[in-house]
Design a protein around this motif. Structure first.
Motif, PDB file in Angstrom:
ATOM      1  N   ALA A 103       1.070  -1.133   0.088  1.00 38.99           N
ATOM      2  CA  ALA A 103       0.019   0.041   0.009  1.00 38.99           C
ATOM      3  C   ALA A 103       1.091   0.997  -0.030  1.00 38.99           C
ATOM      4  O   ALA A 103       1.798   1.126   0.622  1.00 38.99           O
ATOM      5  CB  ALA A 103      -0.867  -0.005   1.241  1.00 38.99           C
ATOM      6  N   ILE A 104       0.686   2.231  -0.876  1.00 41.32           N
ATOM      7  CA  ILE A 104       1.306   3.408  -0.893  1.00 41.32           C
ATOM      8  C   ILE A 104       0.651   4.534  -0.329  1.00 41.32           C
ATOM      9  O   ILE A 104      -0.501   4.702  -0.824  1.00 41.32           O
ATOM     10  CB  ILE A 104       1.683   3.727  -2.426  1.00 41.32           C
ATOM     11  N   GLY A 105       1.156   5.362   0.580  1.00 40.12           N
ATOM     12  CA  GLY A 105       0.319   6.290   1.132  1.00 40.12           C
ATOM     13  C   GLY A 105       1.330   7.112   2.214  1.00 40.12           C
ATOM     14  O   GLY A 105       2.457   6.508   2.769  1.00 40.12           O
ATOM     15  N   VAL A 106       0.813   8.041   2.878  1.00 38.47           N
ATOM     16  CA  VAL A 106       1.228   8.709   4.049  1.00 38.47           C
ATOM     17  C   VAL A 106       0.626   8.859   5.327  1.00 38.47           C
ATOM     18  O   VAL A 106      -0.820   9.372   5.313  1.00 38.47           O
ATOM     19  CB  VAL A 106       1.843  10.025   3.384  1.00 38.47           C
ATOM     20  N   HIS A 107       1.056   8.461   6.424  1.00 41.67           N
ATOM     21  CA  HIS A 107       0.494   8.579   7.626  1.00 41.67           C
ATOM     22  C   HIS A 107       0.180   9.678   8.184  1.00 41.67           C
ATOM     23  O   HIS A 107       0.896  10.610   7.939  1.00 41.67           O
ATOM     24  CB  HIS A 107       1.290   7.482   8.679  1.00 41.67           C
ATOM     25  N   PRO A 108      -0.952   9.881   8.914  1.00 43.32           N
ATOM     26  CA  PRO A 108      -1.342  11.529   9.365  1.00 43.32           C
ATOM     27  C   PRO A 108      -0.312  11.979  10.120  1.00 43.32           C
ATOM     28  O   PRO A 108      -0.269  13.257   9.947  1.00 43.32           O
ATOM     29  CB  PRO A 108      -2.711  11.218  10.233  1.00 43.32           C
ATOM     30  N   SER A 109       0.536  11.323  10.853  1.00 39.76           N
ATOM     31  CA  SER A 109       1.662  12.080  11.627  1.00 39.76           C
ATOM     32  C   SER A 109       2.624  12.265  10.634  1.00 39.76           C
ATOM     33  O   SER A 109       3.773  12.869  11.183  1.00 39.76           O
ATOM     34  CB  SER A 109       1.908  11.115  12.805  1.00 39.76           C
ATOM     35  N   GLU A 110       2.632  11.757   9.639  1.00 42.68           N
ATOM     36  CA  GLU A 110       3.929  12.227   8.551  1.00 42.68           C
ATOM     37  C   GLU A 110       3.605  12.909   7.556  1.00 42.68           C
ATOM     38  O   GLU A 110       4.446  13.208   6.584  1.00 42.68           O
ATOM     39  CB  GLU A 110       4.476  10.776   8.279  1.00 42.68           C
ATOM     40  N   VAL A 111       2.624  13.725   7.675  1.00 43.07           N
ATOM     41  CA  VAL A 111       2.066  14.517   6.436  1.00 43.07           C
ATOM     42  C   VAL A 111       3.000  15.663   6.144  1.00 43.07           C
ATOM     43  O   VAL A 111       2.828  16.316   4.985  1.00 43.07           O
ATOM     44  CB  VAL A 111       0.606  15.068   6.528  1.00 43.07           C
ATOM     45  N   ASP A 112       3.957  15.811   7.033  1.00 43.18           N
ATOM     46  CA  ASP A 112       5.044  16.928   6.663  1.00 43.18           C
ATOM     47  C   ASP A 112       5.700  16.797   5.446  1.00 43.18           C
ATOM     48  O   ASP A 112       6.148  17.708   4.620  1.00 43.18           O
ATOM     49  CB  ASP A 112       5.763  17.304   7.884  1.00 43.18           C
ATOM     50  N   CYS A 113       5.969  15.453   5.219  1.00 41.16           N
ATOM     51  CA  CYS A 113       6.753  15.036   3.814  1.00 41.16           C
ATOM     52  C   CYS A 113       6.082  15.537   2.705  1.00 41.16           C
ATOM     53  O   CYS A 113       6.533  15.509   1.380  1.00 41.16           O
ATOM     54  CB  CYS A 113       7.051  13.501   4.104  1.00 41.16           C
ATOM     55  N   LEU A 114       4.648  15.313   2.601  1.00 36.98           N
ATOM     56  CA  LEU A 114       3.741  16.112   1.598  1.00 36.98           C
ATOM     57  C   LEU A 114       3.561  17.451   1.691  1.00 36.98           C
ATOM     58  O   LEU A 114       3.663  18.127   0.368  1.00 36.98           O
ATOM     59  CB  LEU A 114       2.401  15.344   1.782  1.00 36.98           C
ATOM     60  N   GLU A 115       3.514  17.945   2.755  1.00 37.76           N
ATOM     61  CA  GLU A 115       3.237  19.349   2.826  1.00 37.76           C
ATOM     62  C   GLU A 115       4.688  20.133   2.392  1.00 37.76           C
ATOM     63  O   GLU A 115       4.496  21.329   1.720  1.00 37.76           O
ATOM     64  CB  GLU A 115       3.079  19.762   4.389  1.00 37.76           C
ATOM     65  N   ASN A 116       5.538  19.522   2.588  1.00 40.00           N
ATOM     66  CA  ASN A 116       7.012  20.215   2.299  1.00 40.00           C
ATOM     67  C   ASN A 116       7.745  19.637   1.041  1.00 40.00           C
ATOM     68  O   ASN A 116       8.874  20.042   0.558  1.00 40.00           O
ATOM     69  CB  ASN A 116       8.113  20.114   3.566  1.00 40.00           C
ATOM     70  N   PHE A 117       6.839  18.877   0.343  1.00 37.11           N
ATOM     71  CA  PHE A 117       7.284  18.281  -0.916  1.00 37.11           C
ATOM     72  C   PHE A 117       7.813  19.304  -2.011  1.00 37.11           C
ATOM     73  O   PHE A 117       7.130  20.210  -2.345  1.00 37.11           O
ATOM     74  CB  PHE A 117       6.083  17.145  -1.495  1.00 37.11           C
ATOM     75  N   GLU A 118       8.931  19.077  -2.721  1.00 39.48           N
ATOM     76  CA  GLU A 118       9.399  20.196  -3.756  1.00 39.48           C
ATOM     77  C   GLU A 118       8.246  20.089  -4.967  1.00 39.48           C
ATOM     78  O   GLU A 118       8.080  18.903  -5.131  1.00 39.48           O
ATOM     79  CB  GLU A 118      10.695  19.584  -4.281  1.00 39.48           C
ATOM     80  N   GLY A 119       7.645  21.010  -5.285  1.00 37.93           N
ATOM     81  CA  GLY A 119       6.670  21.019  -6.350  1.00 37.93           C
ATOM     82  C   GLY A 119       5.265  21.385  -5.704  1.00 37.93           C
ATOM     83  O   GLY A 119       4.198  21.483  -6.268  1.00 37.93           O
ATOM     84  N   GLY A 120       5.269  21.289  -4.391  1.00 35.07           N
ATOM     85  CA  GLY A 120       3.926  21.683  -3.738  1.00 35.07           C
ATOM     86  C   GLY A 120       3.049  20.660  -3.865  1.00 35.07           C
ATOM     87  O   GLY A 120       3.424  19.514  -3.894  1.00 35.07           O
ATOM     88  N   ASP A 121       1.815  20.919  -3.395  1.00 36.62           N
ATOM     89  CA  ASP A 121       0.799  19.951  -3.104  1.00 36.62           C
ATOM     90  C   ASP A 121       0.765  19.051  -4.416  1.00 36.62           C
ATOM     91  O   ASP A 121       0.621  17.795  -4.172  1.00 36.62           O
ATOM     92  CB  ASP A 121      -0.529  20.631  -2.915  1.00 36.62           C
TER      93      ASP A 121
END
Length: 266
Positions: free
Chosen positions: A61-79
């Protein structure tokens, strides 16, 4: 010989760095026929892809746990770039069977609830786009989880509420949405009365087996590193609660997991 389907593990975790290959290679001889390794960040989702490439019986399964969403928030290229990255990973391997683990976790005081909800919704939107089930993580956030899932039409996706920890009243709501329930080592704990009541209430055709390895090891290994080899303790606890044989638990949960992850015929 019974077959066991481990629906939720994290074998990429550093807890397994010392004996990962040896441990994984011992699974089949112990009846563990299929494992779904679960992503919790971009990095661990990439690790999951590597495990799938290496072992024929590991899916992901590919996804991001709620406690790890900063890796999405700060991803190069934005949301947009973050979601595109997840989509790219999903499409890179046909053994990806779900989007997860995603959800809400309000356990810690410094939780940014707005940010968690935002990425929970965005990842459910991705699941809709790719027509995939979701693996839901929900901790101390039952009401918001239900509301956000309804807002995002999660019932059309289906999936599993992993490591279910709420009451049977909330279980009915998730059941009505068509979700499965991941039951793991907590069901063996002496203080697990609420979960035992929920397992009593749930129909067997909505229960799947999981460990959340390396976390939440069952009795008698509570507090130690968990692994899929301990699933029999979970199955035995469920068999006792439901007054059926352990082999029946394995058989029914195998079929449930295959349906959950859309793997019938695979």
């Amino acid at each position: 010989m019974y077959k066991i389907f481990e629906t939720h593990a994290h074998f990429d975790d550093e807890a397994f760095d010392g004996d990962r290959d040896e441990l994984i290679l011992s699974m089949k001889e112990n009846g563990i026929e299929k494992i779904v390794n679960i992503g919790a960040s971009i990095e661990t989702s990439q690790n999951t892809l590597r495990l799938m490439d290496k072992y024929s019986f590991i899916y992901g399964a590919i996804g991001v746990h709620p406690s790890e969403v900063d890796c999405l928030e700060n991803f190069e290229g934005g949301d947009l770039g973050a979601i595109e990255k997840l989509e790219e990973m999903v499409k890179s391997n046909t053994k990806v069977v779900a989007i997860g683990e995603i959800g809400l976790d309000y356990h810690y005081d410094n939780t940014d609830k707005v940010k968690q909800k935002k990425w929970f919704i965005k990842q459910m939107e991705l699941a809709h786009k790719l027509n995939m089930p979701i693996v839901v993580h929900s901790r101390d956030a039952a009401e918001d989880t239900v509301n956000v899932m309804k807002e995002a039409d999660a019932a059309a996706l289906g999936g599993v509420v992993h490591c279910y920890s709420y009451t049977k009243e909330f279980a009915k709501i998730f059941l009505d949405m068509g979700f499965y329930f991941g039951i793991g080592g907590v069901v063996t704990f002496k203080n697990a009365r609420k979960l035992v009541e929920t397992v009593e209430y749930l129909p067997m055709d909505k229960i799947v087996l999981e460990t959340d390895s390396p976390y939440l090891a069952p009795e008698p290994y509570r507090g130690k590193r968990n692994c899929s080899l301990y699933i029999p303790y979970v199955a035995e606890a469920i068999a006792k609660i439901k007054n059926i044989s352990v082999n029946d638990v394995y058989a029914v949960t195998w079929e449930n997991a295959m349906k959950l992850y859309g793997m019938e015929g695979k």
